[in-house]
Design an enzyme around this catalytic site. Structure first.
Site, mmCIF file in Angstrom:
data_model
loop_
_atom_site.group_PDB
_atom_site.id
_atom_site.type_symbol
_atom_site.label_atom_id
_atom_site.label_comp_id
_atom_site.label_asym_id
_atom_site.label_seq_id
_atom_site.Cartn_x
_atom_site.Cartn_y
_atom_site.Cartn_z
ATOM 1 C CD GLU A 1 -2.341 17.085 10.143
ATOM 2 O OE1 GLU A 1 -2.934 17.561 11.149
ATOM 3 O OE2 GLU A 1 -1.141 16.923 10.172
ATOM 4 C CB CYS B 1 -9.485 22.995 12.430
ATOM 5 S SG CYS B 1 -7.797 23.662 12.217
ATOM 6 C CB CYS C 1 2.858 27.105 6.210
ATOM 7 S SG CYS C 1 2.446 28.774 6.983
ATOM 8 C CB CYS D 1 5.467 30.510 13.358
ATOM 9 S SG CYS D 1 4.507 31.526 12.458
ATOM 10 C CB CYS E 1 4.066 26.417 13.535
ATOM 11 S SG CYS E 1 2.539 25.601 12.489
ATOM 12 C CB CYS F 1 -1.007 22.160 15.501
ATOM 13 S SG CYS F 1 -1.997 22.760 16.820
HETATM 14 N N1 SAH Z 1 -1.517 30.466 9.375
HETATM 15 C C1 SAH Z 1 -2.360 31.087 10.361
HETATM 16 C C2 SAH Z 1 -3.563 29.630 10.480
HETATM 17 C C3 SAH Z 1 -2.923 28.556 10.820
HETATM 18 S S1 SAH Z 1 -2.224 28.173 12.446
HETATM 19 C C4 SAH Z 1 -2.199 31.488 11.479
HETATM 20 O O1 SAH Z 1 -0.859 31.646 11.743
HETATM 21 O O2 SAH Z 1 -3.152 32.179 12.250
HETATM 22 C C5 SAH Z 1 -3.407 28.066 13.479
HETATM 23 C C6 SAH Z 1 -3.369 28.632 14.937
HETATM 24 O O3 SAH Z 1 -2.553 27.322 15.523
HETATM 25 C C7 SAH Z 1 -2.174 29.672 14.968
HETATM 26 O O4 SAH Z 1 -2.579 30.599 16.096
HETATM 27 C C8 SAH Z 1 -0.832 29.000 15.239
HETATM 28 O O5 SAH Z 1 0.099 30.158 15.976
HETATM 29 C C9 SAH Z 1 -1.341 27.812 16.179
HETATM 30 N N2 SAH Z 1 -0.399 26.794 16.345
HETATM 31 C C10 SAH Z 1 0.603 26.567 15.709
HETATM 32 N N3 SAH Z 1 1.477 25.383 16.152
HETATM 33 C C11 SAH Z 1 0.880 25.335 17.216
HETATM 34 C C12 SAH Z 1 1.059 24.282 18.577
HETATM 35 N N4 SAH Z 1 2.108 23.326 18.267
HETATM 36 N N5 SAH Z 1 0.261 24.267 19.469
HETATM 37 C C13 SAH Z 1 -0.784 25.224 19.665
HETATM 38 N N6 SAH Z 1 -1.127 26.088 18.554
HETATM 39 C C14 SAH Z 1 -0.226 26.167 17.359
#
Ligand code: SAH
Length: 340
Positions: free
Chosen positions: A88, A101, A108, A112, A115, A329
């Site tokens: 995406e 973005c 990935c 986390c 996520c 996201c």
């Molecule tokens: N892997 C990298 C970049 C991709 S995630 C990182 O961790 O920074 C980009 C951002 O979106 C990160 O800060 C991540 O924690 C956040 N993110 C992931 N899922 C999310 C969600 N459901 N709502 C808001 N932010 C989210």
């Protein structure tokens, strides 16, 4: 090889290797990124025999847009790559410019818990050309000039380090897409050795760190990466980055109800960041149907914001995009894969 994966330097080397003048690379760049042609035949100032050679050695291939969802000031694109994988990209209209973005991996492995992208494990890294292709295709489709790039889509950019660095070089090149380094942000969950490597690149590109918790116990419980690189190591690497580059770091902090939004967390966070050249970006959590976590309400979010402010920490609240298009996201891809 895909031509969109070639940095100007690599393309110059290519021309030198085939016995041509290296300025041909600039000509090709001009056709690709300024005139935006999609075939070698359209590059009319390049000799026929060189065109033949280019066609032999390269393809001009971009990921295909398969769905697009539109919300307020936001367009979400789902791409299909040449091997059928999906990623995406999200286009956002801000008052200061237009940002995209971009995804860096299919899935990935960082794991986390909040996520959506990480729910589906990494299939592979994206090629540089597949990142450049996201930008080219969205510009073509939207007819907008993208002014800012955030490398925050699906994937962990520092787990695909070399391809991401080439991507940055191509979009930043004055002869390429000419997006200013200060308008490019790369976000990492905290892979410390790569943060150190990135420091040594000495770029003007912005660095954002997904922090999301002010202590190891809490961070371990929501971000697996913290077990490999605990806060002490992470913060030391960030301090070195700031000392060497004199650049301000952004800490992203998703607000999760009842998990990391207490007053105590705010004080701990302020203490952790005190004196650093940084600011905190508080992110309203995008809820997803697959993950049982809730976002902190607006009132509690403002309270957390005020506490940080009072402690002298620079803080902003991220504008919410796309919650209304059920594609926040990483959900566009994961929903798509699920239906399949
Ligand atoms: N892997 C990298 C970049 C991709 S995630 C990182 O961790 O920074 C980009 C951002 O979106 C990160 O800060 C991540 O924690 C956040 N993110 C992931 N899922 C999310 C969600 N459901 N709502 C808001 N932010 C989210």
């Amino acid at each position: 090889m895909n031509i969109y994966g070639q940095t100007l330097e690599k393309l110059e080397n290519y021309f030198e290797n085939i016995g041509e003048k290296k300025f041909k690379a600039t000509q090709v760049y001009d056709w690709l990124y300024k005139k935006k042609v999609s075939s070698f035949d359209e590059m009319t100032n390049i000799k026929k025999d060189v065109i033949v050679k280019l066609k032999e050695d390269f393809k001009i291939d971009k990921p295909q847009i398969i769905t697009k969802q539109t919300g307020r000031d936001v367009y979400k694109y789902l791409f299909e790559l040449s091997d059928g994988n999906k990623v995406e990209a999200v286009l956002m209209i801000h008052d200061y410019g237009i940002s995209l973005c971009v995804s860096t991996q299919v899935g990935c492995n960082m794991g986390c818990i909040f996520c959506e992208s990480g729910r589906l494990k990494k299939v592979r890294n994206l090629e540089t050309s597949e990142m450049v292709g996201q930008v080219m295709e969205v510009e073509r489709d939207s007819r907008l000039k993208i002014t800012h790039i955030v490398i925050m889509g699906i994937g962990e950019p520092f787990d695909n380090y070399d391809n991401v660095m080439d991507f940055i070089k191509i979009i930043n090149s004055g002869k390429g897409l000419e997006i200013g380094a200060r308008h490019i942000t790369v976000s990492t969950c905290g892979i410390v050795p790569k943060i150190r490597k990135f420091t040594d690149e000495n770029l003007q590109v912005n660095l954002a760190i997904s922090l999301h918790a002010p202590n190891d116990e809490l961070r371990n419980s929501i971000m697996k990466i913290n077990k490999a690189y605990p806060l002490k190591d992470l913060m030391a690497a960030i301090k070195d980055y700031i000392d060497k580059t004199h650049r301000r770091v952004t800490f992203e902090y998703i607000m999760l109800k009842g998990i990391n939004d207490s007053d105590e967390c705010a004080y701990e966070l302020a203490h952790l960041l005190k004196g650093l050249n940084c600011y905190v970006n508080l992110i309203p959590y995008n809820e997803t149907s697959h993950i049982n976590l809730e976002k902190t309400g607006e009132k509690a979010r403002m309270h957390f914001y005020d506490l940080l402010k009072k402690q002298g920490i620079g803080v902003t609240i991220r504008k919410e995009f796309g919650g209304d298009v059920s594609a926040a996201c990483g959900q566009l891809r994961s929903n798509y894969e699920e239906v399949k």
